[in-house]
Design a protein around this motif. Structure first.
Motif, PDB file in Angstrom:
ATOM      1  N   VAL A 361      10.101  71.591  42.614  1.00 33.99           N
ATOM      2  CA  VAL A 361      10.728  72.837  42.171  1.00 33.99           C
ATOM      3  C   VAL A 361      12.138  72.923  42.745  1.00 33.99           C
ATOM      4  CG1 VAL A 361      10.563  75.361  42.195  1.00 33.99           C
ATOM      5  CG2 VAL A 361       8.476  73.952  42.063  1.00 33.99           C
ATOM      6  N   ASN A 362      13.068  73.392  41.940  1.00 32.12           N
ATOM      7  CA  ASN A 362      14.472  73.555  42.330  1.00 32.12           C
ATOM      8  C   ASN A 362      15.168  72.222  42.635  1.00 32.12           C
ATOM      9  OD1 ASN A 362      14.251  76.390  42.133  1.00 32.12           O
ATOM     10  ND2 ASN A 362      13.436  76.498  44.232  1.00 32.12           N
ATOM     11  N   ALA A 363      14.670  71.142  42.046  1.00 29.01           N
ATOM     12  CA  ALA A 363      15.296  69.835  42.251  1.00 29.01           C
ATOM     13  C   ALA A 363      16.700  69.817  41.644  1.00 29.01           C
ATOM     14  CB  ALA A 363      14.439  68.744  41.633  1.00 29.01           C
ATOM     15  N   LYS A 364      17.590  69.069  42.288  1.00 29.31           N
ATOM     16  CA  LYS A 364      18.934  68.884  41.784  1.00 29.31           C
ATOM     17  C   LYS A 364      18.952  67.611  40.948  1.00 29.31           C
ATOM     18  CE  LYS A 364      23.514  69.204  41.610  1.00 29.31           C
ATOM     19  NZ  LYS A 364      24.232  70.277  40.901  1.00 29.31           N
ATOM     20  N   PHE A 365      19.486  67.697  39.711  1.00 32.93           N
ATOM     21  CA  PHE A 365      19.454  66.563  38.804  1.00 32.93           C
ATOM     22  C   PHE A 365      20.857  66.033  38.520  1.00 32.93           C
ATOM     23  CE2 PHE A 365      15.590  68.924  37.392  1.00 32.93           C
ATOM     24  CZ  PHE A 365      14.654  67.963  37.776  1.00 32.93           C
ATOM     25  N   TYR A 366      20.925  64.711  38.332  1.00 29.81           N
ATOM     26  CA  TYR A 366      22.118  64.113  37.766  1.00 29.81           C
ATOM     27  C   TYR A 366      22.172  64.428  36.271  1.00 29.81           C
ATOM     28  CZ  TYR A 366      22.841  61.066  41.860  1.00 29.81           C
ATOM     29  OH  TYR A 366      23.069  60.574  43.120  1.00 29.81           O
ATOM     30  N   SER A 367      23.373  64.490  35.750  1.00 22.34           N
ATOM     31  CA  SER A 367      23.569  64.375  34.309  1.00 22.34           C
ATOM     32  C   SER A 367      24.230  63.015  34.067  1.00 22.34           C
ATOM     33  CB  SER A 367      24.457  65.512  33.771  1.00 22.34           C
ATOM     34  OG  SER A 367      25.741  65.475  34.373  1.00 22.34           O
ATOM     35  N   TYR A 368      24.254  62.580  32.800  1.00 18.09           N
ATOM     36  CA  TYR A 368      24.790  61.261  32.491  1.00 18.09           C
ATOM     37  C   TYR A 368      25.751  61.342  31.317  1.00 18.09           C
ATOM     38  CZ  TYR A 368      21.299  59.264  35.605  1.00 18.09           C
ATOM     39  OH  TYR A 368      20.548  58.941  36.711  1.00 18.09           O
ATOM     40  N   ARG A 369      26.790  60.516  31.399  1.00 13.47           N
ATOM     41  CA  ARG A 369      27.729  60.375  30.299  1.00 13.47           C
ATOM     42  C   ARG A 369      27.827  58.905  29.885  1.00 13.47           C
ATOM     43  NH1 ARG A 369      31.490  64.164  28.616  1.00 13.47           N
ATOM     44  NH2 ARG A 369      31.162  66.205  29.577  1.00 13.47           N
ATOM     45  N   VAL A 370      28.090  58.711  28.601  1.00 13.89           N
ATOM     46  CA  VAL A 370      28.429  57.402  28.083  1.00 13.89           C
ATOM     47  C   VAL A 370      29.938  57.384  27.894  1.00 13.89           C
ATOM     48  CG1 VAL A 370      28.101  55.726  26.233  1.00 13.89           C
ATOM     49  CG2 VAL A 370      26.208  57.215  26.921  1.00 13.89           C
ATOM     50  N   ALA A 394      26.511  58.284  36.118  1.00 12.95           N
ATOM     51  CA  ALA A 394      25.920  59.544  36.570  1.00 12.95           C
ATOM     52  C   ALA A 394      26.993  60.541  36.983  1.00 12.95           C
ATOM     53  CB  ALA A 394      24.974  59.285  37.733  1.00 12.95           C
ATOM     54  N   CYS A 395      26.642  61.815  36.859  1.00 11.64           N
ATOM     55  CA  CYS A 395      27.529  62.920  37.225  1.00 11.64           C
ATOM     56  C   CYS A 395      26.721  63.968  37.983  1.00 11.64           C
ATOM     57  CB  CYS A 395      28.152  63.556  35.987  1.00 11.64           C
ATOM     58  SG  CYS A 395      28.880  62.379  34.802  1.00 11.64           S
ATOM     59  N   LEU A 396      27.398  64.729  38.834  1.00 12.03           N
ATOM     60  CA  LEU A 396      26.718  65.806  39.564  1.00 12.03           C
ATOM     61  C   LEU A 396      26.608  67.073  38.741  1.00 12.03           C
ATOM     62  CD1 LEU A 396      28.279  65.348  43.122  1.00 12.03           C
ATOM     63  CD2 LEU A 396      26.100  64.489  42.252  1.00 12.03           C
ATOM     64  N   GLY A 397      27.234  67.097  37.591  1.00 13.26           N
ATOM     65  CA  GLY A 397      27.178  68.234  36.685  1.00 13.26           C
ATOM     66  C   GLY A 397      27.614  67.792  35.306  1.00 13.26           C
ATOM     67  N   PRO A 398      27.668  68.699  34.333  1.00  9.05           N
ATOM     68  CA  PRO A 398      27.969  68.310  32.954  1.00  9.05           C
ATOM     69  C   PRO A 398      29.430  67.947  32.688  1.00  9.05           C
ATOM     70  CG  PRO A 398      27.697  70.693  33.126  1.00  9.05           C
ATOM     71  CD  PRO A 398      27.322  70.132  34.455  1.00  9.05           C
ATOM     72  N   LEU A 405      31.029  60.951  41.727  1.00  8.88           N
ATOM     73  CA  LEU A 405      31.058  61.601  43.034  1.00  8.88           C
ATOM     74  C   LEU A 405      29.722  61.432  43.739  1.00  8.88           C
ATOM     75  CD1 LEU A 405      32.711  64.990  41.973  1.00  8.88           C
ATOM     76  CD2 LEU A 405      33.857  63.059  43.073  1.00  8.88           C
ATOM     77  N   LEU A 406      29.783  61.366  45.086  1.00 10.92           N
ATOM     78  CA  LEU A 406      28.561  61.413  45.881  1.00 10.92           C
ATOM     79  C   LEU A 406      28.189  62.870  46.139  1.00 10.92           C
ATOM     80  CD1 LEU A 406      29.043  58.614  48.577  1.00 10.92           C
ATOM     81  CD2 LEU A 406      27.591  58.559  46.546  1.00 10.92           C
ATOM     82  N   PRO A 407      26.896  63.167  46.311  1.00 12.54           N
ATOM     83  CA  PRO A 407      26.475  64.555  46.537  1.00 12.54           C
ATOM     84  C   PRO A 407      26.889  65.066  47.904  1.00 12.54           C
ATOM     85  CG  PRO A 407      24.619  63.057  46.760  1.00 12.54           C
ATOM     86  CD  PRO A 407      25.761  62.236  46.241  1.00 12.54           C
ATOM     87  N   GLU A 408      26.851  66.384  48.059  1.00 12.91           N
ATOM     88  CA  GLU A 408      27.171  67.014  49.336  1.00 12.91           C
ATOM     89  C   GLU A 408      26.057  66.758  50.349  1.00 12.91           C
ATOM     90  OE1 GLU A 408      27.764  71.119  48.517  1.00 12.91           O
ATOM     91  OE2 GLU A 408      29.631  70.811  47.393  1.00 12.91           O
ATOM     92  N   GLU A 409      26.345  67.050  51.591  1.00 13.83           N
ATOM     93  CA  GLU A 409      25.389  66.825  52.677  1.00 13.83           C
ATOM     94  C   GLU A 409      24.088  67.587  52.425  1.00 13.83           C
ATOM     95  OE1 GLU A 409      25.125  67.209  57.555  1.00 13.83           O
ATOM     96  OE2 GLU A 409      26.922  67.860  56.462  1.00 13.83           O
ATOM     97  N   GLY A 410      22.979  66.878  52.581  1.00 14.21           N
ATOM     98  CA  GLY A 410      21.660  67.493  52.424  1.00 14.21           C
ATOM     99  C   GLY A 410      21.206  67.639  50.994  1.00 14.21           C
ATOM    100  N   VAL A 411      22.019  67.214  50.023  1.00 19.07           N
ATOM    101  CA  VAL A 411      21.653  67.309  48.610  1.00 19.07           C
ATOM    102  C   VAL A 411      21.333  65.901  48.110  1.00 19.07           C
ATOM    103  CG1 VAL A 411      22.404  67.965  46.288  1.00 19.07           C
ATOM    104  CG2 VAL A 411      23.113  69.321  48.286  1.00 19.07           C
ATOM    105  N   TYR A 412      20.159  65.733  47.510  1.00 24.21           N
ATOM    106  CA  TYR A 412      19.730  64.420  47.028  1.00 24.21           C
ATOM    107  C   TYR A 412      19.315  64.533  45.562  1.00 24.21           C
ATOM    108  CZ  TYR A 412      19.717  63.378  51.987  1.00 24.21           C
ATOM    109  OH  TYR A 412      20.106  63.218  53.293  1.00 24.21           O
TER     110      TYR A 412
END
Length: 538
Positions: A361-370, A394-398, A405-412
């Protein structure tokens, strides 16, 4: 005599026959060093040197024939040294009057350990020693080079290479690019280049094309860049595309983006590799490297690590210049997607399929672009190379600004789905100088191994000036930690690429059948001497 009996004889007679034994083996043993240089003072070469010698004489290095140290981790501008010309056969350990202490000490370490040692250092040279160079000299009368030095088992300097493609370094370039090789007593001839050189035709690719070199030493202080150019990612991809052995030694300071070491056996993949995610290390990684002349498959020793932590600083590619589109992946679904994306006349076809995955629950997801790009890499103040890239990242958002980019500290973050199919199909124009590389990356900053993907590059006919590339995830594979799946098309300077330039330029490059007009012109140029000869004979 078979190898087992020869080995037994060597044990009986002692280490003196180890050289003859290694020459008869179908492999050699190599060590590559991941090294965290000292930052105490402006030029802490003494501490670095002590650690170098300790590694050379360590138990882990005892079986090695050759050890490679990384770029710019020994000395700096404050302690430059002269380096003898290999033609002079000088042994600094026995005749070290004109050389700095660290060069003499490492020559002795090579001699005492009976190993080939490859180091990288900051070299000084008197301008008067380069009479063929018409360029103005510095006021102190010295040239300063980023230089590889190779010692043989006796400590003799047998090779010296000066870096061709500097990366924003305050050092000199040689007047003419150097193509440097050295032979060993275990039956392998090595080429060499340094760090940024890997992205250019000269000298790395040129040594393969012109001299048939199959093994390379590669000191590097690579600054990784998402999503296409992290260190081990490009090392393994280059070795695979060229089908050569690559011994890559990396500087180790992840907090500034520098790490990445490995030994790669061409199309067979990684023998050993590491990307450090913490404070870096001083360690040697050792593998038996099959000689290319005797094709053989050995078990691979892939390094496995957890997802990258935030102690790793990562540069980012200028992805805004790519033509991209967001891949629609709905959480909790099975599905597929396919399409084509183009930038100008360069087009990329893709097919993607996935299955749902269980996520907290509340997982953080990558989005992807071609994305697709046809143009010059935009990296300021360094030599430019021309690329034609196509792939998924991969992207951290749309938004495109959130990609690479790499994620922020504590975010996987994790992928919202599990990829069951990835296919990229691209038609590439032929060029006199180009290299197409399978370019992959997982969230632990390691690439996929060749057993995990399928690569096909072929021409439809001998007369064709196009290469059809199909790059796909192997049928047995599924991925849930993907950062990059792409084809990196390196065209170096884009000269002599089919379809580029005027018809006359194309003909000068040897393309005489690419279009109807070129065919006609090429035919007339071919027949004209015969026609004139016929007229004269009448």
């Amino acid at each position: 005599m078979d190898s087992k009996r020869l080995l037994l004889l060597c044990i009986i007679q002692g280490l003196l026959c180890s050289v003859g034994y290694s020459a008869n083996l179908d492999y050699y043993t190599a060590g590559v060093v991941e090294f965290r240089q000292s930052i105490l003072g402006l030029d802490a070469w003494s501490e670095n040197l002590e650690a170098y010698v300790e590694i050379i004489h360590s138990a882990n290095a005892s079986a090695t024939d050759i050890i490679v140290f990384p770029e710019s981790t020994l000395n700096a501008l404050g302690s430059t040294t002269f380096v003898p010309s290999p033609e002079d056969g000088i042994n600094p350990c026995l005749n070290g009057t004109h050389y700095e202490e660290f060069l003499v000490t490492l020559s002795c370490a090579a001699r005492n350990s009976s190993k080939y040692i490859v180091i990288n250092l900051t070299e000084k040279q008197k301008c008067e020693d380069t009479p063929d160079d018409p360029r103005p000299c510095a006021s102190n009368g010295l040239n300063i080079f980023n230089t590889n030095v190779v010692f043989d088992r006796q400590g003799v300097v047998v090779s010296r290479y000066r870096k061709v493609h500097l990366y924003a370094e305050s050092k000199n370039l040689t007047y003419r690019p150097e193509l440097v090789t050295f032979e060993t007593d275990f039956g392998v001839t090595f080429g060499q280049f340094i760090c940024f050189d890997i992205l250019f035709y000269t000298p790395a690719h040129q040594l393969i094309v012109e001299q048939g070199i199959t093994d390379f030493v590669y000191p590097t202080m690579w600054f990784s860049q998402l999503p296409f150019l992290t260190a081990v990612q490009i090392q393994q991809g280059w070795a695979y595309a060229q089908n050569v052995n690559l011994l890559a030694a990396g500087a180790s300071r992840p907090s500034v983006g520098s790490t990445g070491t490995g030994i790669f056996h061409g199309r067979q993949g990684t023998l050993t590799s590491v990307m450090k995610h913490d404070n870096g290390e001083r360690a040697i990684y050792v593998a038996q490297v099959p000689k290319i002349t005797r094709r053989g498959r050995r078990s691979l020793q892939e390094s496995r690590q957890t997802a990258a932590s935030t102690n790793f600083y990562m540069m980012r590619d200028a992805l805004e210049i790519y033509q991209t589109q967001l891949l629609q992946l709905d959480v909790g679904t099975n599905g597929s997607s396919s399409g084509q994306i183009c930038q100008g006349s360069f087009c990329c076809n893709y097919e993607v399929a996935w299955r749902e995955r269980e996520s907290p629950v509340n997982a953080k997801f990558y989005s992807y672009r071609v994305g697709v790009y046809d143009g010059v890499r935009q990296d300021q103040n360094v030599d430019a190379n021309y690329i034609r890239n196509c792939g998924l990242f991969a992207c951290l958002g749309p938004a495109i600004e959130e990609c690479g980019l790499l994620p922020e500290e504590g975010v996987y973050p994790q992928s919202p789905v599990i990829f069951t199919q990835l296919v990229i199909k691209v038609t590439y124009p032929e060029s006199r100088e180009f290299l197409l590389i399978p370019d992959t990356l997982r969230d632990n900053l390691m690439p996929l191994e060749p057993s995990q993907f399928e690569w096909l590059q072929e021409q439809s006919s001998k007369e064709s000036y196009h290469h059809e590339v199909s790059f796909s995830l192997a049928e047995t594979q599924e991925l849930d930690n993907l950062l990059t799946f792409a084809v990196y098309g390196n065209y170096y300077d884009n000269q002599c690429t089919f379809g580029v330039g005027t018809e006359q330029e194309q003909l000068a490059c040897g393309y005489k059948g690419g279009s109807s007009s070129l065919r006609s012109l090429g035919l007339w140029l071919t027949l004209m001497p015969l026609i004139l000869l016929g007229l004269r004979s009448r």
